[in-house]
Scaffold this motif. Structure first.
Motif, PDB file in Angstrom:
ATOM      1  N   ILE A 129     -17.535  15.348  -6.178  1.00 26.94           N
ATOM      2  CA  ILE A 129     -16.950  13.624  -5.680  1.00 26.94           C
ATOM      3  C   ILE A 129     -14.974  14.056  -5.559  1.00 26.94           C
ATOM      4  N   TRP A 130     -14.617  13.880  -4.401  1.00 26.99           N
ATOM      5  CA  TRP A 130     -13.498  14.297  -3.977  1.00 26.99           C
ATOM      6  C   TRP A 130     -12.869  12.484  -3.674  1.00 26.99           C
ATOM      7  N   SER A 131     -11.732  12.830  -4.240  1.00 27.70           N
ATOM      8  CA  SER A 131     -10.684  12.021  -4.333  1.00 27.70           C
ATOM      9  C   SER A 131     -10.969  11.450  -3.371  1.00 27.70           C
ATOM     10  N   GLY A 132     -10.813  10.008  -2.232  1.00 21.97           N
ATOM     11  CA  GLY A 132     -10.146   9.902  -0.630  1.00 21.97           C
ATOM     12  C   GLY A 132     -11.375  10.400   0.194  1.00 21.97           C
ATOM     13  N   THR A 133     -12.476  10.193  -0.539  1.00 20.20           N
ATOM     14  CA  THR A 133     -13.575  10.133   0.679  1.00 20.20           C
ATOM     15  C   THR A 133     -14.768   9.185  -0.149  1.00 20.20           C
ATOM     16  N   GLY A 134     -15.582   9.182   0.596  1.00 24.82           N
ATOM     17  CA  GLY A 134     -16.801   8.025   0.712  1.00 24.82           C
ATOM     18  C   GLY A 134     -18.041   8.376  -0.524  1.00 24.82           C
ATOM     19  N   VAL A 155      -9.829  16.101  -7.620  1.00 25.26           N
ATOM     20  CA  VAL A 155      -8.348  15.033  -7.267  1.00 25.26           C
ATOM     21  C   VAL A 155      -7.920  16.026  -6.353  1.00 25.26           C
ATOM     22  N   THR A 156      -8.407  15.583  -5.228  1.00 28.80           N
ATOM     23  CA  THR A 156      -7.203  16.652  -4.210  1.00 28.80           C
ATOM     24  C   THR A 156      -5.896  16.065  -3.700  1.00 28.80           C
ATOM     25  N   ASP A 157      -5.307  15.095  -4.421  1.00 29.25           N
ATOM     26  CA  ASP A 157      -3.960  14.360  -4.478  1.00 29.25           C
ATOM     27  C   ASP A 157      -2.760  15.942  -5.315  1.00 29.25           C
ATOM     28  N   PRO A 158      -2.212  16.185  -4.233  1.00 31.58           N
ATOM     29  CA  PRO A 158      -1.063  17.680  -4.774  1.00 31.58           C
ATOM     30  C   PRO A 158      -0.010  17.229  -4.952  1.00 31.58           C
ATOM     31  N   GLU A 164      -2.054  11.946 -11.049  1.00 34.85           N
ATOM     32  CA  GLU A 164      -3.187  11.555 -12.531  1.00 34.85           C
ATOM     33  C   GLU A 164      -3.274   9.899 -12.517  1.00 34.85           C
ATOM     34  N   ALA A 165      -2.354   9.084 -12.020  1.00 33.99           N
ATOM     35  CA  ALA A 165      -2.908   7.962 -11.301  1.00 33.99           C
ATOM     36  C   ALA A 165      -4.236   7.869  -9.545  1.00 33.99           C
ATOM     37  N   SER A 166      -4.477   8.940  -9.416  1.00 29.48           N
ATOM     38  CA  SER A 166      -5.246   9.504  -8.521  1.00 29.48           C
ATOM     39  C   SER A 166      -6.457  10.010  -9.103  1.00 29.48           C
ATOM     40  N   ALA A 167      -6.429  10.309 -10.156  1.00 28.38           N
ATOM     41  CA  ALA A 167      -7.181  10.713 -10.740  1.00 28.38           C
ATOM     42  C   ALA A 167      -8.349  10.198 -11.436  1.00 28.38           C
ATOM     43  N   ARG A 168      -7.367   8.942 -11.610  1.00 27.37           N
ATOM     44  CA  ARG A 168      -8.078   7.914 -12.646  1.00 27.37           C
ATOM     45  C   ARG A 168      -8.323   6.498 -12.017  1.00 27.37           C
TER      46      ARG A 168
END
Length: 261
Positions: A129-134, A155-158, A164-168
């Protein structure tokens, strides 16, 4: 649980430390397991260095790695290795040597069919499950959700300042994740912040040259084993500060429901 991701989509251009051939993959896997990795994720490569789902590429890689380690070994089924969903499904059906598990990216076309085929063959599934996708929404609606081995929260935020915020946010999207264990990891500059968060939340994680080429101090990582050793030290420190962890009886991964959003 600390999984090692040996090579990912990287190529020889990323440095000699990235293992490519079956023999290099086996050696790197053995070193990483000796350093504390509890499972292996690998992208089998053609001689030209391209990811492949071909049985002629996958089988030698699996056989070489299994000759050196006794931990579960998994592979990718990423669409970049075979963009056509029907051809990807046919490739998976043709595997004569099976991995212990395979990651399936839920946002990619044909994900449900590939996951279903793997399960019918007795191969466990990591739901990527990738962040920033459906992907999180699709996984929540999937009838296969309760049958997967674990959720691979990617978490695809580099950016180390925001990863960390993207992960949460991704964990909040996943919610209960069908009650399956969650493995949380980042990539590039977000790798180490997300790994430390996984330790604090009691979730499984992964590390390796697929995710980052660098140590926390910015120095170049010379091997997967070095990354695993560093990850275990930092993950353990974060874990100790968080107190007791929730454990799953399957492979030691934390439950999604135990992670605050």
């Amino acid at each position: 649980m600390v999984q090692v991701c040996l090579n990912g989509r990287r190529t020889a251009a990323d440095g000699v430390a990235v293992p490519m051939s079956p023999q290099e993959l086996a050696r790197s896997a053995a070193e990483a397991v000796a350093a504390g990795a509890t499972s292996v994720h690998v992208h089998p490569k053609t001689p030209c260095g391209h990811d492949s789902l071909s049985p002629r590429v996958l089988a030698p890689a699996l056989e070489a790695i299994r000759a050196r380690v006794r931990v579960p070994v998994g592979v990718t089924t990423g669409a970049w290795a075979e963009p056509d969903p029907s051809a990807r499904l046919a490739r998976v059906r043709s595997w004569p040597v099976l991995p212990d598990f395979a990651s399936v990216n839920w946002h990619e076309p044909g994900a449900e069919e590939v996951a279903g085929q793997l399960l019918s063959m007795g191969v466990a599934v990591e739901a990527g499950i990738w962040s920033g996708t459906g992907g999180a929404r699709r996984f929540a609606d999937s009838p296969l959700g309760p049958a997967v081995l674990r959720v691979l929260a990617e978490v695809t935020d580099p950016d180390p300042a925001t990863a960390e915020a993207s992960a949460r946010a991704l964990l909040a999207e996943l919610g209960a994740a069908h009650g399956r264990p969650v493995l949380l990891h980042g990539e590039e500059g977000g790798t180490w912040p997300v790994l430390r968060l996984a330790g604090r939340l009691g979730l499984a994680t992964r590390i390796g040259l697929e995710d980052t080429l660098f140590l926390p101090d910015g120095g170049r990582a010379g091997s997967n084993a070095r990354l695993v050793a560093e990850a275990r030290a930092r993950y353990g420190t974060a874990e100790d500060g968080a107190g007791a962890r929730t454990r799953d009886g399957n492979d030691g991964a934390g439950q999604a429901g135990s992670a605050p959003a």
